[in-house]
Scaffold this motif. Structure first.
Motif, PDB file in Angstrom:
ATOM      1  N   THR A 161     -61.404 -22.990 -49.517  1.00  0.00           N
ATOM      2  CA  THR A 161     -61.575 -23.859 -48.351  1.00  0.00           C
ATOM      3  C   THR A 161     -61.662 -23.210 -47.270  1.00  0.00           C
ATOM      4  OG1 THR A 161     -61.237 -25.965 -49.898  1.00  0.00           O
ATOM      5  CG2 THR A 161     -61.381 -26.015 -47.737  1.00  0.00           C
ATOM      6  N   ALA A 162     -60.438 -22.566 -47.000  1.00  0.00           N
ATOM      7  CA  ALA A 162     -60.139 -22.223 -45.671  1.00  0.00           C
ATOM      8  C   ALA A 162     -61.203 -20.810 -45.305  1.00  0.00           C
ATOM      9  CB  ALA A 162     -58.755 -21.582 -45.708  1.00  0.00           C
ATOM     10  N   LEU A 163     -61.453 -19.967 -46.314  1.00  0.00           N
ATOM     11  CA  LEU A 163     -62.175 -19.014 -46.089  1.00  0.00           C
ATOM     12  C   LEU A 163     -63.693 -19.288 -45.800  1.00  0.00           C
ATOM     13  CD1 LEU A 163     -61.018 -16.334 -48.893  1.00  0.00           C
ATOM     14  CD2 LEU A 163     -60.725 -16.479 -46.428  1.00  0.00           C
ATOM     15  N   GLU A 164     -64.107 -20.574 -46.554  1.00  0.00           N
ATOM     16  CA  GLU A 164     -65.425 -21.078 -46.238  1.00  0.00           C
ATOM     17  C   GLU A 164     -65.460 -21.969 -44.972  1.00  0.00           C
ATOM     18  OE1 GLU A 164     -68.303 -21.449 -47.928  1.00  0.00           O
ATOM     19  OE2 GLU A 164     -67.586 -20.053 -49.145  1.00  0.00           O
ATOM     20  N   GLY A 165     -64.377 -22.337 -44.636  1.00  0.00           N
ATOM     21  CA  GLY A 165     -64.192 -22.908 -42.948  1.00  0.00           C
ATOM     22  C   GLY A 165     -64.451 -21.690 -42.021  1.00  0.00           C
ATOM     23  N   ALA A 166     -63.702 -20.629 -42.337  1.00  0.00           N
ATOM     24  CA  ALA A 166     -63.575 -19.516 -41.394  1.00  0.00           C
ATOM     25  C   ALA A 166     -65.124 -18.919 -41.307  1.00  0.00           C
ATOM     26  CB  ALA A 166     -62.820 -18.367 -41.869  1.00  0.00           C
ATOM     27  N   LYS A 167     -65.708 -18.712 -42.629  1.00  0.00           N
ATOM     28  CA  LYS A 167     -67.121 -18.339 -42.715  1.00  0.00           C
ATOM     29  C   LYS A 167     -68.124 -19.189 -42.053  1.00  0.00           C
ATOM     30  CE  LYS A 167     -70.702 -17.054 -45.960  1.00  0.00           C
ATOM     31  NZ  LYS A 167     -71.210 -16.987 -47.392  1.00  0.00           N
ATOM     32  N   LYS A 168     -67.976 -20.400 -41.920  1.00  0.00           N
ATOM     33  CA  LYS A 168     -68.975 -21.312 -41.308  1.00  0.00           C
ATOM     34  C   LYS A 168     -68.645 -21.122 -39.734  1.00  0.00           C
ATOM     35  CE  LYS A 168     -70.417 -26.130 -41.506  1.00  0.00           C
ATOM     36  NZ  LYS A 168     -70.469 -27.205 -42.100  1.00  0.00           N
ATOM     37  N   TYR A 169     -67.479 -21.034 -39.343  1.00  0.00           N
ATOM     38  CA  TYR A 169     -66.930 -20.811 -38.138  1.00  0.00           C
ATOM     39  C   TYR A 169     -67.315 -19.590 -37.272  1.00  0.00           C
ATOM     40  CZ  TYR A 169     -63.385 -20.171 -34.159  1.00  0.00           C
ATOM     41  OH  TYR A 169     -62.889 -19.946 -32.864  1.00  0.00           O
ATOM     42  N   LEU A 170     -67.562 -18.455 -37.840  1.00  0.00           N
ATOM     43  CA  LEU A 170     -68.232 -17.306 -37.579  1.00  0.00           C
ATOM     44  C   LEU A 170     -69.740 -17.320 -37.462  1.00  0.00           C
ATOM     45  CD1 LEU A 170     -66.838 -14.523 -36.606  1.00  0.00           C
ATOM     46  CD2 LEU A 170     -67.609 -13.718 -39.110  1.00  0.00           C
ATOM     47  N   ILE A 171     -70.283 -17.887 -38.253  1.00  0.00           N
ATOM     48  CA  ILE A 171     -71.798 -17.936 -38.458  1.00  0.00           C
ATOM     49  C   ILE A 171     -72.157 -18.685 -37.531  1.00  0.00           C
ATOM     50  CG2 ILE A 171     -73.800 -18.785 -39.902  1.00  0.00           C
ATOM     51  CD1 ILE A 171     -72.129 -18.113 -42.483  1.00  0.00           C
ATOM     52  N   TYR A 172     -71.479 -19.938 -37.158  1.00  0.00           N
ATOM     53  CA  TYR A 172     -71.963 -20.836 -36.040  1.00  0.00           C
ATOM     54  C   TYR A 172     -71.923 -20.043 -34.566  1.00  0.00           C
ATOM     55  CZ  TYR A 172     -73.091 -25.285 -37.653  1.00  0.00           C
ATOM     56  OH  TYR A 172     -73.800 -26.645 -38.262  1.00  0.00           O
ATOM     57  N   LEU A 173     -70.588 -19.548 -34.477  1.00  0.00           N
ATOM     58  CA  LEU A 173     -70.345 -19.158 -33.045  1.00  0.00           C
ATOM     59  C   LEU A 173     -71.023 -17.706 -32.814  1.00  0.00           C
ATOM     60  CD1 LEU A 173     -66.562 -20.260 -32.524  1.00  0.00           C
ATOM     61  CD2 LEU A 173     -68.757 -21.407 -32.141  1.00  0.00           C
ATOM     62  N   MET A 174     -70.732 -16.738 -33.763  1.00  0.00           N
ATOM     63  CA  MET A 174     -71.710 -15.536 -33.682  1.00  0.00           C
ATOM     64  C   MET A 174     -72.936 -15.600 -33.860  1.00  0.00           C
ATOM     65  SD  MET A 174     -69.791 -12.638 -33.148  1.00  0.00           S
ATOM     66  CE  MET A 174     -68.154 -11.798 -33.187  1.00  0.00           C
ATOM     67  N   GLY A 175     -73.559 -16.615 -34.478  1.00  0.00           N
ATOM     68  CA  GLY A 175     -75.141 -16.605 -34.794  1.00  0.00           C
ATOM     69  C   GLY A 175     -75.740 -17.127 -33.521  1.00  0.00           C
ATOM     70  N   THR A 176     -74.883 -18.344 -32.817  1.00  0.00           N
ATOM     71  CA  THR A 176     -75.676 -18.979 -31.738  1.00  0.00           C
ATOM     72  C   THR A 176     -75.509 -17.953 -30.533  1.00  0.00           C
ATOM     73  OG1 THR A 176     -73.534 -19.916 -31.320  1.00  0.00           O
ATOM     74  CG2 THR A 176     -75.299 -21.153 -32.376  1.00  0.00           C
ATOM     75  N   SER A 177     -74.435 -17.077 -30.467  1.00  0.00           N
ATOM     76  CA  SER A 177     -74.134 -16.316 -29.376  1.00  0.00           C
ATOM     77  C   SER A 177     -75.310 -15.003 -29.368  1.00  0.00           C
ATOM     78  CB  SER A 177     -72.934 -15.767 -29.189  1.00  0.00           C
ATOM     79  OG  SER A 177     -72.574 -15.005 -30.041  1.00  0.00           O
ATOM     80  N   LYS A 178     -75.626 -14.636 -30.523  1.00  0.00           N
ATOM     81  CA  LYS A 178     -76.625 -13.578 -30.695  1.00  0.00           C
ATOM     82  C   LYS A 178     -78.096 -13.982 -30.470  1.00  0.00           C
ATOM     83  CE  LYS A 178     -73.761 -10.098 -31.341  1.00  0.00           C
ATOM     84  NZ  LYS A 178     -72.481 -10.989 -31.039  1.00  0.00           N
ATOM     85  N   LEU A 179     -78.289 -15.282 -31.126  1.00  0.00           N
ATOM     86  CA  LEU A 179     -79.888 -15.677 -30.990  1.00  0.00           C
ATOM     87  C   LEU A 179     -80.044 -16.197 -29.754  1.00  0.00           C
ATOM     88  CD1 LEU A 179     -79.929 -17.391 -34.530  1.00  0.00           C
ATOM     89  CD2 LEU A 179     -81.185 -15.211 -33.850  1.00  0.00           C
ATOM     90  N   PHE A 180     -79.006 -16.771 -29.299  1.00  0.00           N
ATOM     91  CA  PHE A 180     -79.317 -17.747 -27.815  1.00  0.00           C
ATOM     92  C   PHE A 180     -78.728 -17.129 -26.786  1.00  0.00           C
ATOM     93  CE2 PHE A 180     -79.408 -20.905 -31.368  1.00  0.00           C
ATOM     94  CZ  PHE A 180     -80.722 -20.737 -31.449  1.00  0.00           C
ATOM     95  N   LEU A 181     -77.565 -17.034 -26.506  1.00  0.00           N
ATOM     96  CA  LEU A 181     -76.734 -16.527 -25.539  1.00  0.00           C
ATOM     97  C   LEU A 181     -77.171 -14.927 -25.120  1.00  0.00           C
ATOM     98  CD1 LEU A 181     -74.660 -17.172 -23.394  1.00  0.00           C
ATOM     99  CD2 LEU A 181     -72.944 -16.562 -24.926  1.00  0.00           C
ATOM    100  N   LEU A 182     -77.149 -14.201 -25.957  1.00  0.00           N
ATOM    101  CA  LEU A 182     -77.613 -12.926 -25.558  1.00  0.00           C
ATOM    102  C   LEU A 182     -79.149 -12.793 -25.007  1.00  0.00           C
ATOM    103  CD1 LEU A 182     -76.806  -9.828 -25.487  1.00  0.00           C
ATOM    104  CD2 LEU A 182     -77.675  -9.633 -28.045  1.00  0.00           C
ATOM    105  N   PRO A 183     -80.052 -13.455 -25.276  1.00  0.00           N
ATOM    106  CA  PRO A 183     -81.276 -13.566 -24.927  1.00  0.00           C
ATOM    107  C   PRO A 183     -81.350 -14.116 -23.468  1.00  0.00           C
ATOM    108  CG  PRO A 183     -81.536 -13.970 -27.315  1.00  0.00           C
ATOM    109  CD  PRO A 183     -80.306 -13.982 -26.803  1.00  0.00           C
ATOM    110  N   ALA A 184     -80.667 -15.024 -23.324  1.00  0.00           N
ATOM    111  CA  ALA A 184     -80.483 -15.743 -22.040  1.00  0.00           C
ATOM    112  C   ALA A 184     -80.088 -14.788 -21.002  1.00  0.00           C
ATOM    113  CB  ALA A 184     -79.604 -16.928 -22.223  1.00  0.00           C
ATOM    114  N   MET A 185     -78.935 -14.057 -21.397  1.00  0.00           N
ATOM    115  CA  MET A 185     -78.265 -13.160 -20.390  1.00  0.00           C
ATOM    116  C   MET A 185     -79.460 -12.016 -20.095  1.00  0.00           C
ATOM    117  SD  MET A 185     -74.857 -10.896 -20.786  1.00  0.00           S
ATOM    118  CE  MET A 185     -75.332 -10.179 -22.426  1.00  0.00           C
ATOM    119  N   ILE A 186     -80.311 -11.406 -20.973  1.00  0.00           N
ATOM    120  CA  ILE A 186     -81.404 -10.477 -20.887  1.00  0.00           C
ATOM    121  C   ILE A 186     -82.384 -11.137 -20.054  1.00  0.00           C
ATOM    122  CG2 ILE A 186     -83.089  -9.273 -22.078  1.00  0.00           C
ATOM    123  CD1 ILE A 186     -81.357  -9.065 -24.413  1.00  0.00           C
TER     124      ILE A 186
END
Length: 493
Positions: A161-186
């Protein structure tokens, strides 16, 4: 009138928090020294942050450029009143979190304590780096540092359960920062020619007047979507999932580093990248305020349905974070002050609630609201301090939450948006509905037959003292909020 001052003084807190994880790892076989280092560095970090206050109150903005990668893209640090608000709260609460962590980890004989303390310190390093960021690039770098540092903490238990929660945490935060925050900065760099924050005048922003409106609107939308740490719905689900982490980590996520980094970043984008004038001219303010209001109400409704104590507090966090965003995007001085001040107000109150939840678990091994009937009589300090923090969540005087909500309501009325005053008042009722029963059950209901209440007593002092101090501060800051308001008001001077 503000004045830029070249200074490397703000690097000292970053150096201290940067070396702390290394020292903790080197002392991994000597727990007493390892914990002493955590304490010492936390205290020194707070002192070094406080030393930056005098020049900022004199309208100085401290600037330091570490290196330049490309024209307009550099590792640049800057300290103004807004920076110090976040940095002071983070570094001060780290001191009490360290004491609490020791009591929690030792009482439960947790594994991997060295990794835990090292990652905790590394997360504070990321939080201070983000607070002192002088441009979007530096902010982005430290935003990602916080995610990396807290990922092992979320998965600390190493269960499925903990590893699944950590995986979801990473996907959400890293995924949104790469898909949206990085293009916004560019997009910002291409059209504005710089990534530096406008720290001199929050009305102006950094986009030239010739920038196509659709580009600015798109860029702003990408920023809002890319900063998922702010937990605006629907990009909030990582936060309840992260509750599989130990309670001290939940306190770090909700009160000190992670979510505050999210709302702080959005505030920086709104005030120092877009600017008040452009936000109003392109009508970006009120739609964002409605999105924040939806999050405030809907997260509160979900909180009412949660029997798990940490889950209930987690959904409360999602709701309360949007208070900060609502205040900033209303763009009225009173609303901005209320929103930014709520960074501190929420931090002290929410860390108390999580500290109390952890103390209940350590002392009684209970996680559910339905199980805690009568436990308050065995743990009067813990439940009493929980009750004090609840006053702030509801927004009752003299607790600190009353002050921030007063200014938020005043700001909403100043821009003739009564609907947001109604949202805040409804939210206060929801807060009472899902927090007051916890205190009532603890003190006034009969214990459950299946709970052996006779053997329950207060958690160790290393846990009870920190939660008592943070609860008391949630009152003191309500009685005397002026220090933080002086810092916030430097944004206009």
């Amino acid at each position: 009138m503000k004045e830029f001052i070249l200074s490397s003084q703000m690097i000292i807190p970053l150096i201290l928090t940067g070396i702390a994880p290394i020292l903790i790892v080197l002392l991994r076989k000597e727990p007493n020294k390892k914990e002493a280092v955590s304490f010492a560095v936390a205290i020194l970090t707070f002192i070094s942050v406080i030393s930056l206050v005098p020049p900022v109150l004199k309208n100085k903005v401290l600037i330091y450029k570490l290196s330049e990668l490309l024209p307009g893209i550099s590792f640049k640090f800057a300290v103004d009143g807004m920076s110090l608000l976040f940095a002071i709260v983070s570094s001060f609460l780290w001191i009490f979190a360290t004491s609490y962590n020791i009591g929690y980890m030792r009482s439960l004989k947790e594994h991997a304590q060295t990794r835990f303390f090292a990652c905790f310190a590394f997360a504070i390093f990321g939080a201070l780096g983000l607070a002192f960021s002088g441009n979007i690039f530096t902010m982005y770098f430290f935003y990602e540092i916080i995610t990396i540092a807290t990922f092992p903490l979320v998965g600390h238990e190493q269960t499925e359960t903990a590893l699944e929660g950590a995986k979801k945490y990473l996907i959400y935060l890293m995924g949104t920062s790469k898909l949206f925050l990085l293009p916004a900065m560019i997009l910002t760099y291409v059209y504005a020619g710089t990534l530096d924050f406008n720290l001199m005048d929050i009305t102006k922003g950094i986009f030239p007047t010739t920038t196509p409106h659709w580009v600015v609107i798109l860029t702003y939308a990408l920023y809002i979507a890319g900063i998922a740490k702010a937990a605006i719905m629907p990009l909030h689900n990582w936060l309840p999932s992260a509750m599989v982490a130990p309670t001290p980590v939940s306190a770090l996520l909700h009160a000190v580093a992670v979510v505050k980094a999210g709302v702080f970043s959005i505030a920086r984008i709104v005030l120092c990248v877009m600017g008040v004038d452009l936000m109003r001219r392109l009508h970006l303010d009120i739609p964002t305020a409605y999105l924040a209001s939806f999050t405030i109400i809907f997260a509160s409704i979900i909180a009412l349905t949660k029997d798990d104590l940490k889950a209930r507090i987690a959904y409360s966090t999602i709701s309360q974070l949007s208070y900060i965003i609502l205040g900033v995007v209303l763009l009225a001085p009173a609303a901005i002050q209320g929103g930014l001040f709520h960074i501190a107000a929420h931090a002290f109150s929410k860390i108390t609630l999580f500290f109390a939840a952890g103390a209940i678990y350590v002392a009684a091994h209970l996680k559910k609201v339905s199980q805690i009937s009568g436990v308050g009589r065995k743990m009067p300090i813990t439940f009493g301090m929980f009750g004090l923090a609840t006053l702030s969540m509801i927004g009752l005087p003299p607790a600190v939450g009353f002050v921030s909500k007063w200014y938020l309501i005043e700001g909403a009325l100043n821009v003739h948006q009564t609907i947001f005053m109604v949202v805040l008042l409804i939210s206060a009722l929801f807060n009472a509905a899902y927090f007051v029963p916890i205190v009532y059950k603890g003190f006034f209901e009969k214990p459950k037959p299946d709970i052996d209440i006779d053997h329950i007593k207060e958690a160790p002092l290393t846990m009870v003292i920190p939660l008592s101090v943070t609860a008391i501060f949630s009152l003191l800051l309500g009685i005397y909020p002026y220090f933080f308001f002086h810092l916030i008001q430097t944004l206009w001077r």
